[in-house]
Enzyme design. Sequence first.
Site, short mmCIF file in Angstrom:
data_model
loop_
_atom_site.label_atom_id
_atom_site.label_comp_id
_atom_site.label_asym_id
_atom_site.label_seq_id
_atom_site.Cartn_x
_atom_site.Cartn_y
_atom_site.Cartn_z
N GLN A 10 0.83 -1.20 0.00
CA GLN A 10 0.00 0.00 0.00
C GLN A 10 0.87 1.25 0.00
OE1 GLN A 10 -2.92 -1.89 3.22
NE2 GLN A 10 -3.68 0.07 2.50
N SER A 91 5.20 -5.77 2.92
CA SER A 91 3.89 -5.80 3.56
C SER A 91 2.90 -6.57 2.68
CB SER A 91 3.42 -4.38 3.85
OG SER A 91 2.22 -4.37 4.60
N LEU A 92 1.85 -5.92 2.19
CA LEU A 92 0.89 -6.58 1.31
C LEU A 92 1.58 -7.28 0.14
CD1 LEU A 92 -2.04 -6.97 0.13
CD2 LEU A 92 -1.55 -4.90 -1.18
N ARG A 116 -8.40 -9.13 4.52
CA ARG A 116 -7.32 -8.61 5.37
C ARG A 116 -7.49 -7.11 5.61
NH1 ARG A 116 -1.95 -6.61 4.23
NH2 ARG A 116 -0.38 -7.29 5.75
N HIS A 200 1.02 -3.41 11.09
CA HIS A 200 2.22 -4.07 11.59
C HIS A 200 2.55 -3.75 13.04
CE1 HIS A 200 2.87 -5.70 7.64
NE2 HIS A 200 2.78 -4.50 7.14
N GLN A 249 3.07 -11.73 10.20
CA GLN A 249 3.42 -10.50 9.48
C GLN A 249 2.50 -9.34 9.82
OE1 GLN A 249 1.54 -9.39 6.28
NE2 GLN A 249 3.21 -9.14 4.80
#
Length: 319
Positions: A10, A91-92, A116, A200, A249
Amino acid sequence: MSIAMVFPGQGSQSIGMLTALTARYAPAAQCFEQGSQALGFDLWKLVAEGPAERLNATEYTQPAMLVAGVATWRAWREQGGAAPAVVAGHSLGEFTALVCAQALPFESAVQLVRYRGQIMQRAVPEGGGAMAAILGLEDAEVESACAQAAQGEVVQAVNFNSPAQVVIAGHTAAVERAMALARERGAKRVVLLPVSVPAHSSLMAEAAQQLSLRLDQIDVHAPVYRYISAVDAAEHSVPADIRATLVRQLASPVRWGETVRSLLTFAPNLVECGPGRVLTGLNRRIDRGAQCYALEDPDSLVAAVAATSGPVTPGAVHV
């Protein structure tokens, strides 16, 4: 020539992203059609026309970025782009990397990351969470500022992006206190990010538990390429371990600097597969000797294919 393929998360999305790429390459356009069918709405119309507020809402950003990354990957492979020695994502982007490594089914992954985004947004009340970028301080200084600023709330370093670039996240008031302390400690820039989900951080622990239940319903396979997780900069290949890593994660820091250094032990060329150049900028700051490429449009894709030309793995185009 060995390459590491990296997938953005993102923050790299924009209205009209990949317009030229999907117009040129049929597999990229078809990827958005398949993503739309999986989601039950016209994803390409949202990406092409907006509105920006909807595209930037995390439950839409996440599937949009995953599909964009896979679309770019399919265009890359159709044009003879080399199979990677290793893949990773920020991340994503880890989910995108796993789709392209054939560890996660495409349609299931598209639906999973939308879920998610939904559970991440629900985890913290609107306005209750924040994220901020701290530039110009050592990692330990940022962590120390967060510890001092917490005062019974949560604020943590969550993205170790590159030397002297760390993102913090947590409760809004605690993030604001940490930002003030970072300025006092000599940070060059302190920027509140336009997001309300403290990704996170430990505030995502409940969402991680929900994600675990959803992941149990999805077939996960051993990846066909080496997969390095940004959770620990280590290789993961066993399906049960991959599931556990994706759960972990969500409420763990992104260790991008360590991850890039790990990738470079396998390949000297870092190819950013997806819209934007965010990771390419970070990668160059992490290791100025690395060869970095960003696949933004047909011209940059063709140039990167030519610069990294090598043997193509048969049958790895469609995922």
